[in-house]
Enzyme design. Sequence first.
Site, PDB file in Angstrom:
ATOM      1  N   LEU A 137       8.364  29.014  29.839  1.00 53.72           N
ATOM      2  CA  LEU A 137       8.554  27.773  30.430  1.00 53.72           C
ATOM      3  C   LEU A 137       9.269  27.901  31.454  1.00 53.72           C
ATOM      4  CD1 LEU A 137      10.208  25.588  27.547  1.00 53.72           C
ATOM      5  CD2 LEU A 137       7.920  25.215  28.221  1.00 53.72           C
ATOM      6  N   ASP A 138       9.067  26.968  32.712  1.00 57.49           N
ATOM      7  CA  ASP A 138       9.734  27.174  33.978  1.00 57.49           C
ATOM      8  C   ASP A 138      11.194  26.832  33.858  1.00 57.49           C
ATOM      9  OD1 ASP A 138      10.069  24.324  34.953  1.00 57.49           O
ATOM     10  OD2 ASP A 138       7.801  24.314  34.651  1.00 57.49           O
ATOM     11  N   ALA A 139      11.969  27.281  34.697  1.00 57.09           N
ATOM     12  CA  ALA A 139      13.321  27.114  34.473  1.00 57.09           C
ATOM     13  C   ALA A 139      13.716  25.550  34.730  1.00 57.09           C
ATOM     14  CB  ALA A 139      14.105  27.723  36.001  1.00 57.09           C
TER      15      ALA A 139
END
Length: 243
Positions: A107-109
């Site tokens: 998952l992106d930040a």
Amino acid sequence: MSTEEGIRLQKVLAQAGVASRRAAEDLIARRRVEVNGEVVREQGLRVDPARDVIRVDGKRIPPQRQHQYVVLNKPRGVVSTMDDPHGRRTVADFLGGRGRLFHVGRLDADTEGLLLLTNDGDFAQRMAHPSFEVPKTYVAEVAGQVTEATLKRLRDGVTLEDGPVSADRTKLMQRLEDRSLVRVTLHSGRNRVVRRMFEEVGHPVRKLSRIAIGPVRLGDLKSGAVRDLTREELGALLDLVKL
């Protein structure tokens, strides 16, 4: 499976927490147990729990765990790596003494929610491979008022810079004056794909959370908390990726 080698089936079921040995014998007698697709019709059958596919009432019973399979509710701002050269918080900060684990689809930040982690490399590779089409469900808060026509466009497919992509299912959960809440399910694991899809249809994402991967649901797991996959969840995922 074999009648001479391996471990007695009722012992395997008991070790897996399905039932006591006596109750397992009753399950077998009632023809509720399958091994490798065949209904078991005899007591005392010996199996190899690492290789034989065992089901009770159609549900996969995975072997005793030699690996870790962990669910993390990743907070926003945390990067999906075990270490970060820039000093940002990573998923390792939430895993305690579990050791080094692979993330199964990052998952992106800026995205929060359900992240699977494991030290089973074959499982991680299969879960990430597009050929197995493991569905993922997100809740997106997006700018503007999303219409049914826009939802249909997402299901019909949009073309991004790396090719066409479509949602399997969409549902408008809430629509306010300046924003909408949408649930979307899709198989694609491309980088930031949900954000890019909504950007393409004119509704930039403000907040994004993944709430499910296949049969695994985030439920009421608190942000930053971890839990092990249940036996039922792991069995269903092993079926999905044909392990």
